[in-house]
Write a protein that holds these residues in place. Structure first.
Motif, PDB file in Angstrom:
ATOM      1  N   PHE A  85      37.143  26.083 -13.244  1.00 12.63           N
ATOM      2  CA  PHE A  85      36.633  26.748 -11.987  1.00 12.63           C
ATOM      3  C   PHE A  85      36.430  28.121 -12.031  1.00 12.63           C
ATOM      4  CE2 PHE A  85      35.962  28.103  -8.270  1.00 12.63           C
ATOM      5  CZ  PHE A  85      34.154  27.820  -7.529  1.00 12.63           C
ATOM      6  N   ARG A  86      37.718  29.084 -12.372  1.00 10.07           N
ATOM      7  CA  ARG A  86      37.753  30.392 -12.175  1.00 10.07           C
ATOM      8  C   ARG A  86      37.238  31.366 -13.617  1.00 10.07           C
ATOM      9  NH1 ARG A  86      42.738  32.900  -9.281  1.00 10.07           N
ATOM     10  NH2 ARG A  86      41.801  34.411  -9.690  1.00 10.07           N
ATOM     11  N   GLN A  87      37.254  30.716 -14.801  1.00 11.86           N
ATOM     12  CA  GLN A  87      36.804  30.791 -15.448  1.00 11.86           C
ATOM     13  C   GLN A  87      35.131  30.695 -15.544  1.00 11.86           C
ATOM     14  OE1 GLN A  87      38.466  33.114 -17.744  1.00 11.86           O
ATOM     15  NE2 GLN A  87      36.457  33.346 -19.404  1.00 11.86           N
ATOM     16  N   ALA A  88      34.682  29.788 -15.147  1.00 18.51           N
ATOM     17  CA  ALA A  88      33.472  29.172 -15.321  1.00 18.51           C
ATOM     18  C   ALA A  88      32.584  30.002 -14.034  1.00 18.51           C
ATOM     19  CB  ALA A  88      32.913  27.446 -14.397  1.00 18.51           C
ATOM     20  N   LEU A  89      33.333  30.557 -13.072  1.00 17.33           N
ATOM     21  CA  LEU A  89      32.411  31.217 -12.186  1.00 17.33           C
ATOM     22  C   LEU A  89      32.640  33.157 -11.955  1.00 17.33           C
ATOM     23  CD1 LEU A  89      31.921  32.378  -9.059  1.00 17.33           C
ATOM     24  CD2 LEU A  89      34.262  33.191  -8.405  1.00 17.33           C
ATOM     25  N   LYS A  90      33.734  33.885 -12.908  1.00 14.82           N
ATOM     26  CA  LYS A  90      33.512  34.788 -14.068  1.00 14.82           C
ATOM     27  C   LYS A  90      32.482  35.034 -15.316  1.00 14.82           C
ATOM     28  CE  LYS A  90      38.592  35.609 -13.800  1.00 14.82           C
ATOM     29  NZ  LYS A  90      40.025  35.592 -14.855  1.00 14.82           N
ATOM     30  N   ILE A  91      31.926  33.740 -15.940  1.00 12.77           N
ATOM     31  CA  ILE A  91      30.678  33.154 -16.391  1.00 12.77           C
ATOM     32  C   ILE A  91      29.706  33.522 -16.393  1.00 12.77           C
ATOM     33  CG2 ILE A  91      29.558  31.737 -18.816  1.00 12.77           C
ATOM     34  CD1 ILE A  91      33.172  31.080 -18.735  1.00 12.77           C
ATOM     35  N   ALA A  92      29.712  32.911 -15.392  1.00 12.88           N
ATOM     36  CA  ALA A  92      28.287  32.794 -14.273  1.00 12.88           C
ATOM     37  C   ALA A  92      27.888  34.155 -13.675  1.00 12.88           C
ATOM     38  CB  ALA A  92      28.756  31.928 -12.861  1.00 12.88           C
ATOM     39  N   LEU A  93      29.057  34.960 -13.420  1.00 10.59           N
ATOM     40  CA  LEU A  93      29.085  36.114 -12.679  1.00 10.59           C
ATOM     41  C   LEU A  93      28.677  37.461 -14.008  1.00 10.59           C
ATOM     42  CD1 LEU A  93      32.305  36.815 -10.483  1.00 10.59           C
ATOM     43  CD2 LEU A  93      29.685  36.426  -9.654  1.00 10.59           C
ATOM     44  N   ALA A  94      29.026  37.148 -14.765  1.00 12.69           N
ATOM     45  CA  ALA A  94      28.590  37.878 -16.100  1.00 12.69           C
ATOM     46  C   ALA A  94      27.284  37.227 -16.218  1.00 12.69           C
ATOM     47  CB  ALA A  94      29.161  37.720 -17.353  1.00 12.69           C
ATOM     48  N   ALA A  95      26.786  36.291 -16.718  1.00  8.70           N
ATOM     49  CA  ALA A  95      25.627  35.867 -17.466  1.00  8.70           C
ATOM     50  C   ALA A  95      24.371  36.580 -15.821  1.00  8.70           C
ATOM     51  CB  ALA A  95      25.724  34.451 -17.539  1.00  8.70           C
ATOM     52  N   ASP A  96      24.422  35.830 -14.349  1.00  5.03           N
ATOM     53  CA  ASP A  96      22.984  35.293 -13.925  1.00  5.03           C
ATOM     54  C   ASP A  96      23.267  36.654 -12.649  1.00  5.03           C
ATOM     55  OD1 ASP A  96      22.681  33.699 -15.333  1.00  5.03           O
ATOM     56  OD2 ASP A  96      23.905  32.459 -13.772  1.00  5.03           O
ATOM     57  N   THR A  97      23.915  38.048 -13.284  1.00  3.57           N
ATOM     58  CA  THR A  97      23.919  39.148 -11.997  1.00  3.57           C
ATOM     59  C   THR A  97      22.538  39.882 -12.047  1.00  3.57           C
ATOM     60  OG1 THR A  97      26.386  38.399 -11.234  1.00  3.57           O
ATOM     61  CG2 THR A  97      25.113  40.775 -10.650  1.00  3.57           C
ATOM     62  N   VAL A  98      22.838  40.337 -13.260  1.00  9.34           N
ATOM     63  CA  VAL A  98      21.743  41.342 -13.592  1.00  9.34           C
ATOM     64  C   VAL A  98      20.801  41.083 -13.257  1.00  9.34           C
ATOM     65  CG1 VAL A  98      20.401  43.440 -14.468  1.00  9.34           C
ATOM     66  CG2 VAL A  98      23.149  43.212 -15.156  1.00  9.34           C
ATOM     67  N   SER A  99      20.067  39.439 -14.071  1.00  9.23           N
ATOM     68  CA  SER A  99      19.224  38.894 -13.471  1.00  9.23           C
ATOM     69  C   SER A  99      18.903  38.494 -12.569  1.00  9.23           C
ATOM     70  CB  SER A  99      18.985  37.934 -14.852  1.00  9.23           C
ATOM     71  OG  SER A  99      17.581  37.003 -14.589  1.00  9.23           O
ATOM     72  N   ILE A 100      19.627  37.719 -11.736  1.00  6.70           N
ATOM     73  CA  ILE A 100      19.224  37.647 -10.622  1.00  6.70           C
ATOM     74  C   ILE A 100      18.470  38.942  -9.873  1.00  6.70           C
ATOM     75  CG2 ILE A 100      20.020  36.026  -7.792  1.00  6.70           C
ATOM     76  CD1 ILE A 100      22.151  34.696 -10.098  1.00  6.70           C
ATOM     77  N   ALA A 101      19.946  39.454  -9.548  1.00  9.55           N
ATOM     78  CA  ALA A 101      19.541  40.774  -9.081  1.00  9.55           C
ATOM     79  C   ALA A 101      17.841  41.469  -8.722  1.00  9.55           C
ATOM     80  CB  ALA A 101      20.644  41.882  -8.972  1.00  9.55           C
ATOM     81  N   VAL A 102      17.481  41.572 -10.599  1.00  7.23           N
ATOM     82  CA  VAL A 102      16.182  41.664 -10.568  1.00  7.23           C
ATOM     83  C   VAL A 102      15.411  41.173  -9.839  1.00  7.23           C
ATOM     84  CG1 VAL A 102      14.541  42.645 -11.937  1.00  7.23           C
ATOM     85  CG2 VAL A 102      16.616  42.761 -13.197  1.00  7.23           C
ATOM     86  N   MET A 103      15.275  39.819 -10.521  1.00 10.31           N
ATOM     87  CA  MET A 103      14.616  39.182  -9.246  1.00 10.31           C
ATOM     88  C   MET A 103      14.345  38.558  -8.229  1.00 10.31           C
ATOM     89  SD  MET A 103      14.407  35.154 -10.705  1.00 10.31           S
ATOM     90  CE  MET A 103      13.760  35.353 -12.062  1.00 10.31           C
ATOM     91  N   GLU A 104      15.355  38.875  -7.536  1.00  8.53           N
ATOM     92  CA  GLU A 104      15.402  39.235  -6.076  1.00  8.53           C
ATOM     93  C   GLU A 104      14.871  40.669  -5.594  1.00  8.53           C
ATOM     94  OE1 GLU A 104      16.158  36.557  -3.725  1.00  8.53           O
ATOM     95  OE2 GLU A 104      15.802  35.326  -5.440  1.00  8.53           O
ATOM     96  N   ILE A 105      15.047  41.386  -6.091  1.00  8.14           N
ATOM     97  CA  ILE A 105      14.306  42.661  -5.799  1.00  8.14           C
ATOM     98  C   ILE A 105      12.698  42.821  -5.549  1.00  8.14           C
ATOM     99  CG2 ILE A 105      14.036  45.050  -6.476  1.00  8.14           C
ATOM    100  CD1 ILE A 105      17.538  45.279  -6.923  1.00  8.14           C
ATOM    101  N   VAL A 106      12.490  42.579  -6.572  1.00  2.00           N
ATOM    102  CA  VAL A 106      10.836  41.652  -6.920  1.00  2.00           C
ATOM    103  C   VAL A 106      10.815  40.987  -6.058  1.00  2.00           C
ATOM    104  CG1 VAL A 106       8.965  41.126  -8.649  1.00  2.00           C
ATOM    105  CG2 VAL A 106      11.178  42.888  -9.602  1.00  2.00           C
ATOM    106  N   ASP A 107      11.538  39.888  -5.934  1.00  2.05           N
ATOM    107  CA  ASP A 107      10.852  38.744  -5.394  1.00  2.05           C
ATOM    108  C   ASP A 107      10.278  39.000  -4.398  1.00  2.05           C
ATOM    109  OD1 ASP A 107      10.014  36.003  -4.362  1.00  2.05           O
ATOM    110  OD2 ASP A 107      12.148  36.051  -4.195  1.00  2.05           O
ATOM    111  N   ASN A 108      11.488  39.205  -2.986  1.00  2.00           N
ATOM    112  CA  ASN A 108      11.404  40.131  -1.413  1.00  2.00           C
ATOM    113  C   ASN A 108      10.976  41.173  -1.237  1.00  2.00           C
ATOM    114  OD1 ASN A 108      13.465  37.828  -0.515  1.00  2.00           O
ATOM    115  ND2 ASN A 108      14.516  38.247  -1.771  1.00  2.00           N
ATOM    116  N   GLY A 109      10.693  42.012  -2.806  1.00  6.22           N
ATOM    117  CA  GLY A 109       9.972  43.179  -2.808  1.00  6.22           C
ATOM    118  C   GLY A 109       8.679  43.354  -2.110  1.00  6.22           C
ATOM    119  N   VAL A 110       7.935  41.861  -3.085  1.00  5.80           N
ATOM    120  CA  VAL A 110       6.431  41.140  -2.608  1.00  5.80           C
ATOM    121  C   VAL A 110       6.434  40.342  -1.793  1.00  5.80           C
ATOM    122  CG1 VAL A 110       4.823  39.637  -3.615  1.00  5.80           C
ATOM    123  CG2 VAL A 110       6.491  41.465  -5.554  1.00  5.80           C
ATOM    124  N   MET A 111       7.238  39.565  -1.086  1.00  2.31           N
ATOM    125  CA  MET A 111       6.586  38.655   0.326  1.00  2.31           C
ATOM    126  C   MET A 111       6.553  39.831   1.104  1.00  2.31           C
ATOM    127  SD  MET A 111       6.757  35.151  -0.935  1.00  2.31           S
ATOM    128  CE  MET A 111       7.409  35.231   1.207  1.00  2.31           C
TER     129      MET A 111
END
Length: 164
Positions: A85-111
């Motif tokens: 679990f701990r390693q999976a969480l680290k992998i997910a954080l490394a894999a998705d943080t930038v992508s999710i952040a960009v998506m959320e900024i754009v998505d919510n900005g448009v809304m």
């Protein structure tokens, strides 16, 4: 006859060479991200709107849930590959943080900039049309970010070793 390992087959299947990521790979990673973001966004918007919250707390909840669901979807696959679990969480954080952040900024900005979208209410076609439009714009603008990250061995590339 060349013997192709499962890992090499996966890379050939997703169409990216050692020197960078293909648009197809970037789009696939972004679609994965979009799925988690959309679940969190919709749930957050539904909860915030149903509770009569204002724009800011509703967006905060939607963003938080988008990150939770985005990470959870990545972790599900990594955990299935036998990672703790701990390693999976680290992998997910490394894999998705930038992508999710960009998506959320754009998505919510448009809304926020679509007139009346945040105040439209869940029964309104305007709310759902604006949310669909916002997610589509976020997808289009996040694909190049993911292409750049994957091409540098970051972002969703971190997860590739765990795909089955």
């Amino acid at each position: 006859m060349k013997v192709v390992s499962e890992h090499e087959h996966h890379h050939e299947h997703h169409g990216h060479a050692a020197g960078g990521a293909s648009w197809r790979t970037a789009a696939s990673a972004t679609l994965h991200c979009l799925t988690g973001c959309a679940i969190g966004e919709v749930l957050g918007m539904v909860i915030g709107t149903a509770l009569g919250w204002g724009t800011v707390p509703t967006i905060v909840l939607a963003v938080a849930l988008a990150f939770v669901f985005g990470y959870a979807l990545t972790m599900r696959g990594v955990l299935r590959a036998g990672v703790g679990f701990r390693q999976a969480l680290k992998i997910a954080l490394a894999a998705d943080t930038v992508s999710i952040a960009v998506m959320e900024i754009v998505d919510n900005g448009v809304m926020v900039v679509v007139p009346g979208a945040m105040d439209a209410g869940l029964a309104s076609w305007l709310f759902w049309a604006a949310l669909a439009f916002a997610l589509a714009v976020a997808f289009v603008l996040t694909v190049p970010v993911n292409k750049w990250l994957i091409g540098r061995g970051a972002g969703h590339a971190v997860v590739h070793a765990y795909h089955r």
